[in-house]
Design a protein around this motif. Structure first.
Motif, PDB file in Angstrom:
ATOM      1  N   THR A  26       0.864  -1.361  -0.053  1.00 22.45           N
ATOM      2  CA  THR A  26      -0.024   0.028   0.150  1.00 22.45           C
ATOM      3  C   THR A  26       0.983   1.122   0.100  1.00 22.45           C
ATOM      4  O   THR A  26       1.833   1.252   0.636  1.00 22.45           O
ATOM      5  CB  THR A  26      -0.920   0.044   1.353  1.00 22.45           C
ATOM      6  N   TRP A  27       0.484   2.237  -1.076  1.00 21.74           N
ATOM      7  CA  TRP A  27       1.284   3.437  -1.153  1.00 21.74           C
ATOM      8  C   TRP A  27       0.265   4.503  -1.050  1.00 21.74           C
ATOM      9  O   TRP A  27      -0.747   4.718  -1.398  1.00 21.74           O
ATOM     10  CB  TRP A  27       2.017   3.510  -2.591  1.00 21.74           C
ATOM     11  N   GLU A  28       0.902   5.484   0.025  1.00 16.70           N
ATOM     12  CA  GLU A  28       0.070   6.738  -0.064  1.00 16.70           C
ATOM     13  C   GLU A  28       0.693   8.074  -0.546  1.00 16.70           C
ATOM     14  O   GLU A  28       1.871   8.178  -0.462  1.00 16.70           O
ATOM     15  CB  GLU A  28      -0.102   6.931   1.787  1.00 16.70           C
ATOM     16  N   LEU A  29      -0.317   8.672  -1.096  1.00 14.92           N
ATOM     17  CA  LEU A  29       0.115   9.981  -1.849  1.00 14.92           C
ATOM     18  C   LEU A  29       0.883  11.089  -0.947  1.00 14.92           C
ATOM     19  O   LEU A  29       0.338  11.160   0.108  1.00 14.92           O
ATOM     20  CB  LEU A  29      -1.036  10.579  -2.581  1.00 14.92           C
ATOM     21  N   ARG A  30       2.183  11.384  -1.219  1.00 11.12           N
ATOM     22  CA  ARG A  30       2.774  12.502  -0.601  1.00 11.12           C
ATOM     23  C   ARG A  30       2.940  13.898  -1.237  1.00 11.12           C
ATOM     24  O   ARG A  30       2.676  14.874  -0.496  1.00 11.12           O
ATOM     25  CB  ARG A  30       4.182  11.885  -0.297  1.00 11.12           C
ATOM     26  N   GLY A  90      -5.249   9.232   3.221  1.00 11.26           N
ATOM     27  CA  GLY A  90      -6.092   8.306   2.581  1.00 11.26           C
ATOM     28  C   GLY A  90      -6.164   8.266   1.104  1.00 11.26           C
ATOM     29  O   GLY A  90      -7.142   7.211   0.720  1.00 11.26           O
ATOM     30  N   ILE A  91      -5.308   8.740   0.497  1.00  6.14           N
ATOM     31  CA  ILE A  91      -5.092   8.670  -1.058  1.00  6.14           C
ATOM     32  C   ILE A  91      -4.308   7.670  -1.197  1.00  6.14           C
ATOM     33  O   ILE A  91      -3.041   7.904  -1.209  1.00  6.14           O
ATOM     34  CB  ILE A  91      -4.753  10.046  -1.741  1.00  6.14           C
ATOM     35  N   LEU A  92      -4.598   6.345  -1.701  1.00  6.71           N
ATOM     36  CA  LEU A  92      -3.745   5.146  -1.698  1.00  6.71           C
ATOM     37  C   LEU A  92      -3.887   4.482  -3.284  1.00  6.71           C
ATOM     38  O   LEU A  92      -4.751   4.627  -3.736  1.00  6.71           O
ATOM     39  CB  LEU A  92      -4.193   4.273  -0.627  1.00  6.71           C
ATOM     40  N   LEU A  93      -2.658   3.910  -3.318  1.00  5.35           N
ATOM     41  CA  LEU A  93      -2.589   2.858  -4.470  1.00  5.35           C
ATOM     42  C   LEU A  93      -2.201   1.415  -3.607  1.00  5.35           C
ATOM     43  O   LEU A  93      -1.330   1.414  -2.793  1.00  5.35           O
ATOM     44  CB  LEU A  93      -1.474   3.156  -5.371  1.00  5.35           C
ATOM     45  N   LYS A  94      -3.011   0.504  -3.984  1.00  6.34           N
ATOM     46  CA  LYS A  94      -2.684  -0.790  -3.814  1.00  6.34           C
ATOM     47  C   LYS A  94      -2.429  -1.709  -4.560  1.00  6.34           C
ATOM     48  O   LYS A  94      -3.162  -1.938  -5.604  1.00  6.34           O
ATOM     49  CB  LYS A  94      -3.775  -1.368  -2.764  1.00  6.34           C
ATOM     50  N   GLY A 112      -9.985   8.184   0.982  1.00  8.31           N
ATOM     51  CA  GLY A 112     -11.056   8.473   2.064  1.00  8.31           C
ATOM     52  C   GLY A 112     -11.693   6.874   2.030  1.00  8.31           C
ATOM     53  O   GLY A 112     -12.828   7.220   2.582  1.00  8.31           O
ATOM     54  N   GLY A 113     -11.045   6.012   2.239  1.00  8.01           N
ATOM     55  CA  GLY A 113     -11.882   4.797   2.377  1.00  8.01           C
ATOM     56  C   GLY A 113     -12.609   4.082   1.523  1.00  8.01           C
ATOM     57  O   GLY A 113     -13.306   3.114   1.374  1.00  8.01           O
TER      58      GLY A 113
END
Length: 134
Positions: free
Chosen positions: A33-37, A53-57, A69-70
């Motif tokens: 899981t990667w979260e936007l920075r 909560g802005i993710l790439l899995k 956001g889930g």
């Protein structure tokens, strides 16, 4: 002449085999899981705090999900392929179908830092940097 042609074919064949062997390793390195920075591009540079909560899995089976956001925004099967950038002669690794089917971004993976960026020929292209969540 035949020896030269045979030697060139052999070199190209070995290079192709080496590329194929590296691809599964890169796919395995992407899993998680990667979260936007941060993003940069048309609207300017935007920094995102941890926990946004802005993710790439990236999942087994070459599956990638985009979350905000889930809520899952997309789920696609991704592919990694070497691709020449439209400006210059650089060949970079591209990841296809991350956000939309048929689209691609170039990628750079450095430890727990993943950067996706658009090809140079896209007007107002940009970059998105992600951090691996542990």
């Amino acid at each position: 002449m035949r020896k030269l042609t045979l030697a060139l074919l052999l070199i190209l064949g070995l290079a192709a085999c080496r590329q194929e062997k590296n691809e599964p390793s890169l796919i395995a390195s992407l899993q998680g899981t990667w979260e936007l920075r941060t993003t940069s591009g048309f609207p300017g540079n935007i920094n995102y705090p941890p926990g946004n909560g802005i993710l790439l899995k990236f999942l087994p089976g070459s599956i990638v999900e985009s979350w905000d956001g889930g809520r899952m925004l997309s789920r696609n099967t991704f592919a990694l392929k070497p691709r020449k950038d439209c400006i210059g002669t650089d060949v970079k690794m591209a990841v296809f179908n991350v956000f939309t089917e048929g689209n691609y971004n170039f990628l750079s993976l450095n430890g727990d830092q993943l950067t996706l960026f658009t090809p140079n020929c896209f007007a107002d292209g940009g970059m998105s940097a992600y951090e691996r969540l542990r």
